[in-house]
Write an enzyme that holds these catalytic residues in place. Structure first.
Site, PDB file in Angstrom:
ATOM      1  N   HIS A  78       0.845  -1.208   0.000  1.00  0.00           N
ATOM      2  CA  HIS A  78       0.000   0.000   0.000  1.00  0.00           C
ATOM      3  C   HIS A  78       0.868   1.241   0.000  1.00  0.00           C
ATOM      4  CE1 HIS A  78       1.270  -0.423   4.152  1.00  0.00           C
ATOM      5  NE2 HIS A  78       1.155   0.883   4.201  1.00  0.00           N
ATOM      6  N   THR A  89       0.746   4.510   2.066  1.00  0.00           N
ATOM      7  CA  THR A  89       0.080   5.161   3.199  1.00  0.00           C
ATOM      8  C   THR A  89      -0.229   6.615   2.850  1.00  0.00           C
ATOM      9  OG1 THR A  89       1.392   3.827   4.740  1.00  0.00           O
ATOM     10  CG2 THR A  89       0.294   5.772   5.654  1.00  0.00           C
ATOM     11  N   HIS A 109       5.153   6.688  -1.192  1.00  0.00           N
ATOM     12  CA  HIS A 109       5.918   5.478  -1.496  1.00  0.00           C
ATOM     13  C   HIS A 109       5.102   4.240  -1.155  1.00  0.00           C
ATOM     14  CE1 HIS A 109       6.312   5.734   2.844  1.00  0.00           C
ATOM     15  NE2 HIS A 109       6.482   4.430   2.810  1.00  0.00           N
ATOM     16  N   THR A 151       6.137   0.594   0.525  1.00  0.00           N
ATOM     17  CA  THR A 151       7.195  -0.230   1.103  1.00  0.00           C
ATOM     18  C   THR A 151       7.133  -1.630   0.497  1.00  0.00           C
ATOM     19  OG1 THR A 151       7.141   0.975   3.199  1.00  0.00           O
ATOM     20  CG2 THR A 151       8.078  -1.248   3.253  1.00  0.00           C
TER      21      THR A 151
HETATM   22  O1  ACK Z   1       5.380   1.387   4.776  1.00  0.00           O
HETATM   23  P1  ACK Z   1       4.522   2.387   5.375  1.00  0.00           P
HETATM   24  O2  ACK Z   1       4.144   3.612   4.628  1.00  0.00           O
HETATM   25  O3  ACK Z   1       5.087   2.798   6.807  1.00  0.00           O
HETATM   26  O4  ACK Z   1       3.210   1.684   5.871  1.00  0.00           O
HETATM   27  C1  ACK Z   1       3.254   1.389   7.243  1.00  0.00           C
HETATM   28  C2  ACK Z   1       1.922   1.663   7.890  1.00  0.00           C
HETATM   29  O5  ACK Z   1       1.991   2.979   8.414  1.00  0.00           O
HETATM   30  C3  ACK Z   1       1.604   0.689   9.036  1.00  0.00           C
HETATM   31  O6  ACK Z   1       2.647   0.661   9.938  1.00  0.00           O
HETATM   32  C4  ACK Z   1       3.254   3.550   8.169  1.00  0.00           C
HETATM   33  N1  ACK Z   1       3.656   4.286   9.365  1.00  0.00           N
HETATM   34  C5  ACK Z   1       3.892   3.792  10.603  1.00  0.00           C
HETATM   35  N2  ACK Z   1       4.179   4.790  11.457  1.00  0.00           N
HETATM   36  C6  ACK Z   1       4.121   5.947  10.741  1.00  0.00           C
HETATM   37  C7  ACK Z   1       4.317   7.307  11.052  1.00  0.00           C
HETATM   38  N3  ACK Z   1       4.630   7.710  12.280  1.00  0.00           N
HETATM   39  N4  ACK Z   1       4.176   8.224  10.062  1.00  0.00           N
HETATM   40  C8  ACK Z   1       3.850   7.844   8.815  1.00  0.00           C
HETATM   41  N5  ACK Z   1       3.651   6.569   8.456  1.00  0.00           N
HETATM   42  C9  ACK Z   1       3.780   5.618   9.399  1.00  0.00           C
HETATM   43  C10 ACK Z   1       4.179   2.415   7.847  1.00  0.00           C
END
Ligand code: ACK
Length: 214
Positions: free
Chosen positions: A69, A71, A145, A147
């Site tokens: 995904h 985010t 992005h 991941t």
């Molecule tokens: O890979 P990502 O974008 O990085 O997707 C996961 C998702 O949320 C579930 O963990 C993102 N994530 C986790 N903590 C944060 C944060 N503090 N700020 C922005 N994205 C986050 C994580």
């Protein structure tokens, strides 16, 4: 608290359609295979093996769990700053469950994370939180992005952090070392284990705007 508040998600984001997801996973696999076989990568392998091993299996090095995904807003079940406002905003409610096209112009890899950059449209930026690039002078949406994998012990939040660092290097005029013209695109090494593959052609595919709760 109301039932609705009780059910606030962990995050909102765009979830690539499964055919697009398969395509991305294939792209990542090819990228890692290509890197593995490159002399230029082998030369810098110590970035990935602090203990001095000579071989790294990149496909095992980067692990991923959960759905792929991009985010938009990390809500932490409502506990993250601005989560409630985001969840209740009209634009989020309106777009929830809608399909959009994601454009992916580049892959990046560091000793911590493997990700693909998402180039957001103005319409997609309406769903982008205002604080995602906080602490940088990068344009809104820079952090976009997906991941694709993390090294052992690394949290996925690191992928966005790594991407922002790469974009800041580029913003400062660091050109990196042009390592080669690969079939998929132009590979650049920025030092400290940071590699960027700028795709010859951006990958484009459909994704659903939704939320994730587990
Ligand atoms: O890979 P990502 O974008 O990085 O997707 C996961 C998702 O949320 C579930 O963990 C993102 N994530 C986790 N903590 C944060 C944060 N503090 N700020 C922005 N994205 C986050 C994580």
């Amino acid at each position: 608290a109301s039932l609705e508040t009780f059910c606030y998600p962990l995050f909102y984001g765009w979830f690539p359609h499964h055919t697009f997801r398969d395509q991305l996973e294939g792209l990542a696999k090819d990228f890692l295979k290509t890197l593995d076989s490159l002399e230029a990568f082998k030369k810098h392998i110590s970035d990935f093996t602090p203990k001095g091993e000579e071989v790294v299996n990149l496909e095992q090095y980067f692990q991923h769990t959960g759905p792929l995904h991009c985010t938009t807003k990390f809500c932490d079940y409502g506990n993250a700053p601005g989560a409630k406002e985001y969840i209740e905003s009209q634009i989020v409610q309106q777009r929830y469950g809608s399909v959009t096209e994601l454009e992916l112009p580049a892959l990046f890899l560091t000793p911590r994370t493997l990700g693909v950059r998402v180039a957001l449209t103005l319409e997609q930026l309406q769903l982008w939180p205002s604080d995602a690039e906080a602490g940088t002078t990068l344009p809104r949406g820079s952090r976009g992005h997906i991941t694709l994998g993390c090294a052992q012990g690394v949290e996925p939040v690191q992928t966005g952090v790594d991407l922002l660092q790469i974009l800041q290097l580029q913003q400062q005029g660091r050109e990196g070392e042009a390592v080669g013209d690969l079939e998929q695109g132009q590979l650049t090494y920025y030092g400290d284990g940071v590699w960027v593959l700028t795709l010859r052609e951006s990958r484009v595919g459909p994704a659903l705007f939704s939320s994730f709760h587990c």
